[in-house]
Design an enzyme around this catalytic site. Structure first.
Site, mmCIF file in Angstrom:
data_model
loop_
_atom_site.group_PDB
_atom_site.id
_atom_site.type_symbol
_atom_site.label_atom_id
_atom_site.label_comp_id
_atom_site.label_asym_id
_atom_site.label_seq_id
_atom_site.Cartn_x
_atom_site.Cartn_y
_atom_site.Cartn_z
ATOM 1 N N ARG A 63 55.470 19.453 93.994
ATOM 2 C CA ARG A 63 56.479 19.560 95.070
ATOM 3 C C ARG A 63 56.765 21.024 95.367
ATOM 4 O O ARG A 63 56.955 21.411 96.510
ATOM 5 C CB ARG A 63 57.775 18.828 94.676
ATOM 6 C CG ARG A 63 58.915 19.113 95.646
ATOM 7 C CD ARG A 63 60.019 18.069 95.693
ATOM 8 N NE ARG A 63 60.465 17.614 94.402
ATOM 9 C CZ ARG A 63 61.185 18.331 93.521
ATOM 10 N NH1 ARG A 63 61.535 19.564 93.813
ATOM 11 N NH2 ARG A 63 61.537 17.811 92.374
ATOM 12 N N TYR A 115 59.265 17.075 123.506
ATOM 13 C CA TYR A 115 58.612 15.972 122.810
ATOM 14 C C TYR A 115 59.670 14.905 122.468
ATOM 15 O O TYR A 115 60.776 15.248 122.014
ATOM 16 C CB TYR A 115 57.956 16.513 121.540
ATOM 17 C CG TYR A 115 57.310 15.456 120.704
ATOM 18 C CD1 TYR A 115 56.165 14.804 121.152
ATOM 19 C CD2 TYR A 115 57.849 15.074 119.480
ATOM 20 C CE1 TYR A 115 55.584 13.807 120.386
ATOM 21 C CE2 TYR A 115 57.266 14.089 118.715
ATOM 22 C CZ TYR A 115 56.121 13.460 119.180
ATOM 23 O OH TYR A 115 55.556 12.470 118.429
ATOM 24 N N ASP A 190 57.607 25.503 119.510
ATOM 25 C CA ASP A 190 56.736 24.385 119.142
ATOM 26 C C ASP A 190 55.442 24.580 119.924
ATOM 27 O O ASP A 190 55.370 24.330 121.122
ATOM 28 C CB ASP A 190 57.419 23.057 119.492
ATOM 29 C CG ASP A 190 56.558 21.856 119.125
ATOM 30 O OD1 ASP A 190 55.329 22.016 118.965
ATOM 31 O OD2 ASP A 190 57.107 20.741 119.024
ATOM 32 N N LYS A 215 47.836 16.992 115.499
ATOM 33 C CA LYS A 215 47.187 17.120 116.805
ATOM 34 C C LYS A 215 45.934 18.009 116.697
ATOM 35 O O LYS A 215 45.037 17.709 115.929
ATOM 36 C CB LYS A 215 48.189 17.639 117.828
ATOM 37 C CG LYS A 215 49.561 16.950 117.767
ATOM 38 C CD LYS A 215 49.533 15.512 118.269
ATOM 39 C CE LYS A 215 50.817 14.757 117.963
ATOM 40 N NZ LYS A 215 52.038 15.322 118.532
HETATM 41 C C1 PLP Z 1 53.375 15.243 117.975
HETATM 42 C C2 PLP Z 1 54.342 16.309 118.234
HETATM 43 C C3 PLP Z 1 55.391 16.568 117.363
HETATM 44 C C4 PLP Z 1 55.633 15.730 116.123
HETATM 45 O O1 PLP Z 1 54.597 15.801 115.228
HETATM 46 P P1 PLP Z 1 54.240 14.596 114.192
HETATM 47 O O2 PLP Z 1 53.130 15.161 113.415
HETATM 48 O O3 PLP Z 1 53.877 13.415 115.045
HETATM 49 O O4 PLP Z 1 55.463 14.331 113.420
HETATM 50 C C5 PLP Z 1 56.243 17.613 117.653
HETATM 51 N N1 PLP Z 1 56.083 18.358 118.756
HETATM 52 C C6 PLP Z 1 55.088 18.131 119.635
HETATM 53 C C7 PLP Z 1 54.961 18.994 120.835
HETATM 54 C C8 PLP Z 1 54.192 17.101 119.413
HETATM 55 O O5 PLP Z 1 53.225 16.871 120.290
#
Ligand code: PLP
Length: 407
Positions: A63, A115, A190, A215
């Protein structure tokens, strides 16, 4: 473009495409594997033995730290131009960790085309912890001004381009305005849509960058991960403390998979955005309103390219009719109906019905999210196959007539 990024890499010697695959631990700073494995092993262990009661090794408990995860974090820090990087169990977990820097009574400023999951987390913080979020149109830096508070403003959360409206924010301008007026505030970007290959927000004044590793970074929709890059050591220590306290650090196997995905980030993105460019041109030729930073018709096309090395591979378009949009989405064969993006295969979706359905319809309307909007996340397939499949779907849905010339 790559030679420029290579000079800015703090620890790298080569262009970014090379740094993605080149991992050099010869200076002794990274994780040392006794057998010089080309692919760092998966240290699938929860604990590490100590040599005595008083002497702890580099790792004691997964952890708090694990060699596979640390190796990935070192690699990502270099690629994101971060002082330190952290990987956690999902993109939302990354945002949750960052949000824990905000105290009750402090405030967040965020975009109005966020998002869906981010939106849900921010509403939860508001209801449960008295942390208010102001949603503003971040494409216009002056729209933030009325919400800035010299002591209360703690986070300014940006996405550029946004998803699915593909709106671009001027990150350097917003960062300088906010830093000047609110010394306590952190600019958080982000950067999931662009990935570190196309955009590195820490060099534009951001304090923290986050990515959903689910992604583009992983690229195959076979794992979930979140990545945090931090500019400043003091903030990094706080982030590490939160991750260790809450126990959301990424597991060894997923760390290894993500490390493997990152090696092909450059080739995947280059191919995906080249395909996306052609698809954007095909749709514009057929008179659809397309939202894509690669298109010259995008109102912030030039601004986007002051911050990014490419347009990315997510685009949206409008048909003017929800039923036609539904029929298009359901008539494609190659394009999978799926939320998410960044995978090697192409996806099609209607955000209002899928990824953004958790935002109430009235709020969607206020924020200018059209119900008929179709989002395309372009993969690495042969572009002619993708265009043929989309063309057939457009005809089946009566969105274009058959006798018009094709592309
Ligand atoms: C998918 C996504 C998230 C969240 O990510 P997860 O891995 O699904 O928890 C946050 N911000 C953006 C822009 C995303 O496309």
């Amino acid at each position: 473009m790559e030679s420029e990024s290579s000079q800015e890499l703090t620890r790298g010697k080569y262009s970014l495409a090379t740094e993605l695959v080149y991992i050099d631990n010869s200076d002794g700073s990274g994780i040392r594997d006794p057998y010089n494995a080309s692919s760092l092993p998966i240290y699938q262990t929860a604990t590490f033995k100590q040599s005595s009661v008083s002497q702890m090794g580099e790792f004691d408990y997964s952890r708090s730290g694990n060699p596979t995860r640390s190796h990935l974090e070192n690699h990502l820090a270099k690629i994101m131009l971060a002082k330190r990087a952290f990987v956690v169990s999902s993109g939302m977990s990354a945002l949750d960790v960052i949000a824990r820097l905000v105290k009750s009574g402090e405030e967040i400023i965020a975009g109005d085309d966020l998002y869906g999951g981010t939106n849900r987390l921010l509403s939860f913080l508001n209801k449960s912890f008295d942390i208010k979020t102001h949603h503003v149109d971040t494409t216009n830096a002056t729209s933030l001004l009325p919400c800035l508070h010299p002591t209360k403003t703690r986070l300014v959360l940006l996405e550029s381009p946004t998803n699915p409206l593909i709106k671009v924010s001027d990150i350097p301008k917003i960062a300088s305005v906010v830093h000047e007026k609110c010394p306590n505030a952190l600019i958080v970007v982000d950067n999931t849509m662009m990935s570190p290959y196309l955009q590195r927000p820490l060099k534009f004044g951001a304090d923290i960058v986050l990515h959903s590793g689910t992604k583009y970074l992983s690229g195959h929709h076979d794992l979930m991960a979140g990545v945090i890059g931090v500019k400043d050591e003091i903030v990094a220590e706080k982030i590490y403390f939160i991750i260790n306290s809450t126990g959301c650090g990424l597991a060894p196997f997923d760390s290894w998979l993500l490390l493997r995905g990152i090696k092909t980030l450059a080739v995947r993105i280059e191919k995906q955005q080249a395909n996306a460019m052609q698809i954007s041109e095909f749709l514009e030729y057929h008179n659809f309103k397309v939202m894509y930073p690669g298109s010259r018709s995008h109102p912030q096309h030039n601004l986007h390219f002051t911050m990014s090395d490419g347009p990315g591979a997510v685009l949206s378009f409008l048909t003017g009719d929800v039923t036609i949009s539904e029929r298009i989405v359901e008539s494609t064969k190659l394009w999978a109906i799926s939320v998410s993006f960044g995978c090697v295969n192409s996806l099609i979706s209607m955000p209002c019905r899928m990824s953004h359905a958790s935002i109430p319809a009235t709020v969607r309307q206020e924020r200018g999210l059209p119900e008929d909007l179709i989002r395309l996340c372009v993969g690495i397939e042969d572009v002619n196959d993708l265009i043929d499949d989309l063309y057939s779907a457009l005809i089946i849905a009566n969105a274009i007539s058959v006798n018009r010339p094709k592309n």
